[in-house]
Design a protein around this motif. Structure first.
Motif, mmCIF file in Angstrom:
data_model
loop_
_atom_site.group_PDB
_atom_site.id
_atom_site.type_symbol
_atom_site.label_atom_id
_atom_site.label_comp_id
_atom_site.label_asym_id
_atom_site.label_seq_id
_atom_site.Cartn_x
_atom_site.Cartn_y
_atom_site.Cartn_z
ATOM 1 N N ILE A 1 41.183 37.339 49.605
ATOM 2 C CA ILE A 1 40.662 36.640 50.514
ATOM 3 C C ILE A 1 41.047 35.114 50.014
ATOM 4 O O ILE A 1 41.779 34.317 50.605
ATOM 5 N N ALA A 2 40.650 34.790 48.807
ATOM 6 C CA ALA A 2 40.937 33.596 48.198
ATOM 7 C C ALA A 2 42.277 33.301 48.009
ATOM 8 O O ALA A 2 42.785 32.021 48.037
ATOM 9 N N ALA A 3 43.185 34.385 47.719
ATOM 10 C CA ALA A 3 44.290 34.029 46.987
ATOM 11 C C ALA A 3 45.390 33.966 48.303
ATOM 12 O O ALA A 3 46.599 33.553 48.233
ATOM 13 N N ALA A 4 44.686 34.289 49.580
ATOM 14 C CA ALA A 4 45.787 34.193 50.841
ATOM 15 C C ALA A 4 45.800 32.698 51.300
ATOM 16 O O ALA A 4 46.583 32.298 51.959
ATOM 17 N N LYS A 5 45.490 31.941 50.495
ATOM 18 C CA LYS A 5 45.395 30.325 50.807
ATOM 19 C C LYS A 5 45.895 29.695 49.713
ATOM 20 O O LYS A 5 45.395 29.885 48.469
ATOM 21 N N ASP A 6 46.649 28.607 50.084
ATOM 22 C CA ASP A 6 47.245 27.704 48.670
ATOM 23 C C ASP A 6 46.025 26.572 48.443
ATOM 24 O O ASP A 6 45.499 26.210 49.579
ATOM 25 N N HIS A 7 45.674 26.559 47.147
ATOM 26 C CA HIS A 7 44.368 25.676 47.136
ATOM 27 C C HIS A 7 44.702 24.709 45.929
ATOM 28 O O HIS A 7 45.912 24.598 45.204
ATOM 29 N N ASP A 8 44.270 23.465 46.373
ATOM 30 C CA ASP A 8 44.442 22.423 45.345
ATOM 31 C C ASP A 8 44.021 22.647 44.017
ATOM 32 O O ASP A 8 44.858 22.366 43.045
ATOM 33 N N VAL A 9 42.828 23.386 43.739
ATOM 34 C CA VAL A 9 42.355 23.599 42.397
ATOM 35 C C VAL A 9 41.787 24.735 42.534
ATOM 36 O O VAL A 9 40.644 25.017 43.458
ATOM 37 N N LEU A 10 41.993 26.042 42.083
ATOM 38 C CA LEU A 10 41.317 27.206 42.163
ATOM 39 C C LEU A 10 40.698 27.878 41.025
ATOM 40 O O LEU A 10 41.409 27.553 39.901
ATOM 41 N N LEU A 11 39.422 27.896 41.023
ATOM 42 C CA LEU A 11 38.570 28.483 39.785
ATOM 43 C C LEU A 11 38.337 29.888 39.855
ATOM 44 O O LEU A 11 37.767 30.238 41.023
ATOM 45 N N ILE A 12 39.000 30.740 38.970
ATOM 46 C CA ILE A 12 38.670 32.137 38.838
ATOM 47 C C ILE A 12 38.041 32.744 37.747
ATOM 48 O O ILE A 12 38.380 32.285 36.596
ATOM 49 N N ASP A 13 36.870 33.240 38.007
ATOM 50 C CA ASP A 13 36.098 33.801 36.875
ATOM 51 C C ASP A 13 36.359 34.994 36.865
ATOM 52 O O ASP A 13 35.322 35.863 37.789
ATOM 53 N N GLU A 14 36.738 35.709 35.962
ATOM 54 C CA GLU A 14 36.772 37.266 35.484
ATOM 55 C C GLU A 14 37.297 38.013 36.686
ATOM 56 O O GLU A 14 36.974 39.217 36.633
ATOM 57 N N ALA A 15 38.008 37.575 37.750
ATOM 58 C CA ALA A 15 38.656 38.371 38.724
ATOM 59 C C ALA A 15 39.528 39.434 38.424
ATOM 60 O O ALA A 15 39.493 40.483 39.140
ATOM 61 N N LEU A 16 40.374 39.246 37.226
ATOM 62 C CA LEU A 16 41.448 39.890 37.136
ATOM 63 C C LEU A 16 40.944 41.220 36.186
ATOM 64 O O LEU A 16 41.519 42.048 35.763
ATOM 65 N N ALA A 17 39.612 40.991 35.877
ATOM 66 C CA ALA A 17 39.034 42.189 35.044
ATOM 67 C C ALA A 17 38.486 43.439 36.060
ATOM 68 O O ALA A 17 38.222 44.431 35.413
ATOM 69 N N THR A 18 38.890 43.269 37.393
ATOM 70 C CA THR A 18 38.678 44.432 38.106
ATOM 71 C C THR A 18 39.711 45.108 38.664
ATOM 72 O O THR A 18 40.923 44.288 38.670
ATOM 73 N N GLY A 19 39.589 46.536 38.985
ATOM 74 C CA GLY A 19 40.813 47.006 39.644
ATOM 75 C C GLY A 19 41.863 47.524 38.416
ATOM 76 O O GLY A 19 41.744 47.336 37.178
#
Length: 274
Positions: A178-196
């Protein structure tokens, strides 16, 4: 794509001498009464000592500037202040000393697209998109892409089920999608890539690179050195709340791996490059 090495770099986040302190209540007499609470607010320093309030200095005098087009990894051993710093940049935690300046709206993954357990995944996609500022038309246009990106329906029609039936990994993947579907000025990602699985991680890393090409700034907290290497061109290394190193990804990771004995995660085997 914005070139973070050019002479016309545009700052997006400036941290200037930032201190962040947590206060943990002790067992001081009268701590639970309204009178005692008012007394602590009026005479904070003395009251904290009397009530046994413990100060935890989570981030200490951290300064850095982030620029458009950068993907910045945040690394450090457990409890080093990485997530705390992201929350402060997002405006969710106050700073004790120093200041944080941002150009545009920082989005902390999982906050702007908060999920509601009693609603279906489908409904959460729509509400999460609206919460991030997308129009209903934009959410409708991007809906199927969000579902496909998350992989939620690969083993069944889970998107029509309530979120409470999802595993923590499924919920995290949908939240990132959901978050990645929009372009962000500043996107802060905390450990999301550890899943899947690795396939989802590759899709996520590709999306981060796309966000950078749209002149955004991405911060990624991860214990996976490989994810940092694959997605970030700069790394901030926090240790016990102190910014120990700030520089090119490989340079900082090599120093960090020497410090930790080359471990990718606490308790796991040494990471290999690649």
């Amino acid at each position: 794509m914005a070139d973070p090495t050019s002479a016309e770099r545009i700052p997006t986040v400036i941290c200037d001498g930032v201190d962040i302190v947590y206060r943990v209540n002790g067992t001081g007499a009268g701590r639970g009464t309204a009178t005692a609470a008012l007394h602590r607010m009026l005479r904070r320093g003395q009251a904290e000592k009397a009530a046994g309030v413990r100060r935890v200095h989570a981030v200490r005098n951290v300064s850095f500037t982030a620029y458009k087009g950068e993907a910045i990894g945040l690394i450090g051993t457990n409890g080093s202040g990485k997530s705390t710093l992201l929350k402060a940049v997002a405006g969710l935690l106050p700073v004790e000393n120093g200041r944080i300046f941002t150009d545009g709206q920082p989005s902390l993954l999982g906050v702007n697209a908060a999920l509601m357990n009693d609603l279906t995944g489908e409904r959460n996609v729509h509400l999460g998109g609206l919460a991030m500022g997308m129009s209903r038309e934009q959410v409708k246009e991007r809906y199927q892409g969000i579902v496909d990106f998350s992989g939620i329906n690969e083993k069944g029609d889970f998107i029509t089920l309530p979120m409470r039936t999802y595993s923590s990994g499924m919920a995290a993947r949908l939240r990132f999608s959901i978050a990645a579907a929009k372009d962000h000025d500043v996107l802060l990602i905390d450990e999301a890539l550890a899943t899947g699985d690795r396939s989802f991680q590759r899709r996520s890393e590709k999306r981060i690179r796309e966000l950078r090409r749209h002149a955004g700034t991405v911060f990624l907290v991860s214990h996976s050195n490989k994810s940092i290497r694959d997605t970030c061109d700069r790394v901030l290394w926090l240790e016990r709340g102190v910014l120990r190193m700030d520089g090119p990804t490989e340079e900082v990771l090599e120093a960090y791996e020497a410090f930790t004995g080359g471990e990718d995660k606490p308790g796991r085997a040494k990471a290999t490059k690649g």
